[in-house]
Motif scaffolding. Sequence first.
Motif, mmCIF file in Angstrom:
data_model
loop_
_atom_site.group_PDB
_atom_site.id
_atom_site.type_symbol
_atom_site.label_atom_id
_atom_site.label_comp_id
_atom_site.label_asym_id
_atom_site.label_seq_id
_atom_site.Cartn_x
_atom_site.Cartn_y
_atom_site.Cartn_z
ATOM 1 N N THR A 19 1.249 8.391 -6.752
ATOM 2 C CA THR A 19 0.845 7.611 -5.583
ATOM 3 C C THR A 19 0.573 6.154 -5.933
ATOM 4 O O THR A 19 0.368 5.335 -5.037
ATOM 5 C CB THR A 19 -0.416 8.217 -4.942
ATOM 6 O OG1 THR A 19 -1.472 8.203 -5.905
ATOM 7 C CG2 THR A 19 -0.165 9.658 -4.507
ATOM 8 N N ASP B 138 0.964 -0.080 11.916
ATOM 9 C CA ASP B 138 2.004 0.436 11.017
ATOM 10 C C ASP B 138 3.103 -0.606 10.768
ATOM 11 O O ASP B 138 3.993 -0.374 9.941
ATOM 12 C CB ASP B 138 2.645 1.697 11.610
ATOM 13 C CG ASP B 138 1.677 2.858 11.684
ATOM 14 O OD1 ASP B 138 1.709 3.572 12.715
ATOM 15 O OD2 ASP B 138 0.901 3.065 10.731
ATOM 16 N N LYS C 295 -1.660 10.396 7.666
ATOM 17 C CA LYS C 295 -1.674 11.861 7.672
ATOM 18 C C LYS C 295 -1.565 12.395 9.093
ATOM 19 O O LYS C 295 -2.152 11.847 10.018
ATOM 20 C CB LYS C 295 -2.964 12.370 7.039
ATOM 21 C CG LYS C 295 -2.919 12.459 5.537
ATOM 22 C CD LYS C 295 -4.234 12.978 4.990
ATOM 23 C CE LYS C 295 -4.222 12.983 3.478
ATOM 24 N NZ LYS C 295 -5.529 13.365 2.901
ATOM 25 N N GLU D 287 0.822 -1.206 0.000
ATOM 26 C CA GLU D 287 0.000 0.000 0.000
ATOM 27 C C GLU D 287 0.857 1.258 0.000
ATOM 28 O O GLU D 287 1.985 1.271 0.511
ATOM 29 C CB GLU D 287 -0.946 0.013 1.206
ATOM 30 C CG GLU D 287 -0.264 0.088 2.547
ATOM 31 C CD GLU D 287 -1.262 0.237 3.697
ATOM 32 O OE1 GLU D 287 -2.482 0.302 3.455
ATOM 33 O OE2 GLU D 287 -0.799 0.308 4.853
ATOM 34 N N TYR E 14 2.145 13.864 -0.925
ATOM 35 C CA TYR E 14 0.872 13.203 -0.685
ATOM 36 C C TYR E 14 1.047 12.143 0.394
ATOM 37 O O TYR E 14 2.120 11.551 0.525
ATOM 38 C CB TYR E 14 0.352 12.542 -1.967
ATOM 39 C CG TYR E 14 -0.150 13.520 -2.988
ATOM 40 C CD1 TYR E 14 0.638 13.887 -4.069
ATOM 41 C CD2 TYR E 14 -1.417 14.080 -2.878
ATOM 42 C CE1 TYR E 14 0.188 14.792 -5.016
ATOM 43 C CE2 TYR E 14 -1.874 14.984 -3.816
ATOM 44 C CZ TYR E 14 -1.072 15.327 -4.882
ATOM 45 O OH TYR E 14 -1.517 16.232 -5.805
ATOM 46 N N TYR E 15 -0.020 11.898 1.131
ATOM 47 C CA TYR E 15 -0.007 10.907 2.203
ATOM 48 C C TYR E 15 -1.265 10.056 2.139
ATOM 49 O O TYR E 15 -2.339 10.526 1.758
ATOM 50 C CB TYR E 15 0.035 11.596 3.569
ATOM 51 C CG TYR E 15 1.274 12.428 3.803
ATOM 52 C CD1 TYR E 15 1.306 13.771 3.476
ATOM 53 C CD2 TYR E 15 2.418 11.844 4.329
ATOM 54 C CE1 TYR E 15 2.454 14.530 3.686
ATOM 55 C CE2 TYR E 15 3.567 12.592 4.540
ATOM 56 C CZ TYR E 15 3.574 13.938 4.209
ATOM 57 O OH TYR E 15 4.710 14.669 4.415
ATOM 58 N N ALA E 16 -1.109 8.804 2.535
ATOM 59 C CA ALA E 16 -2.279 7.964 2.748
ATOM 60 C C ALA E 16 -3.048 8.513 3.947
ATOM 61 O O ALA E 16 -2.457 9.051 4.891
ATOM 62 C CB ALA E 16 -1.848 6.523 3.009
ATOM 63 N N ASP E 17 -4.354 8.371 3.921
ATOM 64 C CA ASP E 17 -5.179 8.885 5.021
ATOM 65 C C ASP E 17 -4.750 8.298 6.365
ATOM 66 O O ASP E 17 -4.802 8.974 7.391
ATOM 67 C CB ASP E 17 -6.647 8.562 4.769
ATOM 68 C CG ASP E 17 -7.241 9.407 3.651
ATOM 69 O OD1 ASP E 17 -8.300 9.021 3.130
ATOM 70 O OD2 ASP E 17 -6.631 10.446 3.292
ATOM 71 N N SER E 18 -4.312 7.052 6.351
ATOM 72 C CA SER E 18 -3.970 6.357 7.595
ATOM 73 C C SER E 18 -2.730 6.928 8.279
ATOM 74 O O SER E 18 -2.505 6.664 9.464
ATOM 75 C CB SER E 18 -3.768 4.868 7.331
ATOM 76 O OG SER E 18 -2.725 4.678 6.389
ATOM 77 N N ARG F 189 0.713 12.117 11.067
ATOM 78 C CA ARG F 189 1.670 11.335 11.865
ATOM 79 C C ARG F 189 2.998 11.170 11.152
ATOM 80 O O ARG F 189 4.053 11.143 11.781
ATOM 81 C CB ARG F 189 1.089 9.956 12.196
ATOM 82 C CG ARG F 189 -0.178 9.988 13.008
ATOM 83 C CD ARG F 189 -0.562 8.591 13.490
ATOM 84 N NE ARG F 189 -0.814 7.659 12.391
ATOM 85 C CZ ARG F 189 -0.171 6.510 12.228
ATOM 86 N NH1 ARG F 189 0.770 6.145 13.080
ATOM 87 N NH2 ARG F 189 -0.479 5.715 11.219
#
Length: 131
Positions: A113, A95, A70, A46, A64-68, A72
Amino acid sequence: QVHLVESGGGLVQAGGSLRLSCVASGRTSSSYAMGWFRQAPGKEREFVAATSWSGGTWRGGATYYADSVKLRFTISRDNAENTVYLQMNSLKPEDTAVYYCAATYLHPDGVATDGRKYDYWGQGTQVTVSS
């Protein structure tokens, strides 16, 4: 061609932090986007984070970041050192995964992405977060 080597993985308790590094070598004179991906046991790879050559600064480009992850995780890069970093804070057991960095040649503000758009991959570094 770009060769990538990750480092910085390890074992950390939930709530802790780690910083991953990925050093690129080879044809690094051309602009290339870089991304971090991860794969947990029994799961699909992922997307985690990605940055353009320009690094999402006022000059342009993007991160860009995965929502999971963001708020952090933070991706950054030092083009003079051909290195991309992933600062991971407030780590959670979910994680836990092998983290891979990837690179693809794009124009300086380009970012991807989708892992299928990346041509070069590192060998991965294990991150384990204990509860």
